[in-house]
Design an enzyme around this catalytic site. Structure first.
Site, PDB file in Angstrom:
ATOM      1  CB  SER A  30      -0.965  -0.044   1.187  1.00 42.02           C
ATOM      2  OG  SER A  30      -2.042   0.844   1.018  1.00 42.02           O
ATOM      3  CG  ASP A  41      -6.973  -2.990  -3.290  1.00 44.58           C
ATOM      4  OD1 ASP A  41      -7.599  -2.072  -2.729  1.00 44.58           O
ATOM      5  OD2 ASP A  41      -5.730  -3.088  -3.254  1.00 44.58           O
ATOM      6  CG  HIS A  65      -5.955  -2.515   0.490  1.00 42.71           C
ATOM      7  ND1 HIS A  65      -5.156  -2.134  -0.549  1.00 42.71           N
ATOM      8  CD2 HIS A  65      -5.449  -1.923   1.612  1.00 42.71           C
ATOM      9  CE1 HIS A  65      -4.195  -1.350  -0.089  1.00 42.71           C
ATOM     10  NE2 HIS A  65      -4.344  -1.211   1.215  1.00 42.71           N
TER      11      HIS A  65
END
Length: 323
Positions: free
Chosen positions: A163, A260, A290
């Site tokens: 991320s 995601d 995610h």
């Protein structure tokens, strides 16, 4: 989207929702308290996992400021001249730590038989862009001179993250590419990277919403905390999808969860890297969302993704450099 979730990932997300429900909404508490809550909610997912031959926590002074490092050396890896993966945890530049990602780093070290160096970078909003990025870039330079002191081979380094951490990993390589000298980074492991502050309405409609682990609104919040001003959303080092030049980067593996809101960003980056002639590979994990790697203790899909990433990194670290 919920019906499309991998069954084990669904259990993971349901447990997370239940654990979050025990605490006040994060937008009603201070950033310090929000971080404390986030650590508590994630604690169960970092327990267990491989036992390391050696784990060290150290502080180093880079040319851009101090960084804390956690060095995991797995059983079977020598105490000298070991290849290493620098790992940058996610959390939207605001949350999480070496502790929340400790098991993930140990899993990578064990699966790939390389050292993993976790980077404890300064969080936002206390540390605004580009403070964390500059320190990580400076760390790579520091390792060029000091890696042997840590039992690391300075010529066999990779970098990765999830991320926001994937953003910082890619931006670090862009900075190193644009600076004089030579970078020893041989590969980039990009786990569901956040390469732009923008999430499309279509992605939010398909994969966002109140029960998602990451939403369009979350991304606005995170980049508002990370950046000093809105015009930095066009800065290629803060939002790499804004870069006009993606040539000359190390090989990259994109780990992409199907469900995601950030998947579109990895696909867009892949297209640009291919057009620029860069070595890029992608693995898409159906039914994943995610943060799914954190479900490694219960989800074979997460375990497979970790093995895939570790195998790819090991290949980059052990390959012969071109003459």
């Amino acid at each position: 989207m919920d019906n499309a979730l991998d069954p084990d990932i669904r259990i993971f997300t349901e447990i997370l929702r239940e654990d979050w429900s025990r605490y006040p909404s994060l937008d009603t508490v201070s950033t310090v308290e929000a971080r404390r809550i986030a650590e508590l909610v994630r604690a169960r997912w970092t327990a267990g996992g491989p036992v390391m031959r050696e784990t060290r926590n150290i502080q180093v002074e880079t040319g851009a400021g101090r960084l804390g490092l956690r060095i995991h050396r797995p059983v079977g890896v020598a105490l000298e001249n070991a290849p290493a993966l620098l790992y940058i945890h996610g959390g939207g530049f605001v949350f999480f730590s070496l502790d929340t990602h400790d098991r993930l780093m140990r899993e990578y070290a064990d699966a790939g038989q390389f050292v993993v160096i976790g980077i404890d970078y300064p969080l936002s909003p206390e540390a605004k862009y580009p403070d964390a990025l500059n320190r990580i870039v400076a760390l790579v330079d520091w390792l060029g001179e000091h890696a042997a002191e840590l039992g690391i081979d300075a010529t066999r380094l990779a970098i990765g993250g999830d991320s926001a951490g994937a953003n910082l990993a890619l931006a670090t390589c862009m900075k190193l590419r644009d600076a004089p000298g030579h970078s020893a980074i041989r590969g980039i492991l990009s786990n569901y990277g956040a390469f732009s502050s923008d999430v499309s309405d279509a992605a939010e409609a398909a994969y966002g919403g109140p029960d998602a682990l990451l939403t369009q609104a979350d991304m606005v919040y995170f980049f508002d905390h990370y950046l000093v001003s809105g015009d930095q959303r066009d800065d290629p080092y803060s939002c790499p999808l804004s870069a006009s030049d993606v040539c000359g980067l190390p090989p990259i593996l994109l780990i992409i969860p199907e469900l995601d809101v950030l998947a579109e960003q990895s696909f867009a980056l892949e297209e640009r890297l291919q057009a620029a002639g860069c070595a890029v590979a992608r693995n898409v994990y159906l039914g994943a969302t995610h943060s799914f790697l954190e479900a490694m203790s219960i989800a074979p899909l997460a375990q497979q993704a970790i093995r895939d990433g570790a195998s790819w990194i090991r290949k980059q670290l052990l390959s012969r450099l071109p003459k």
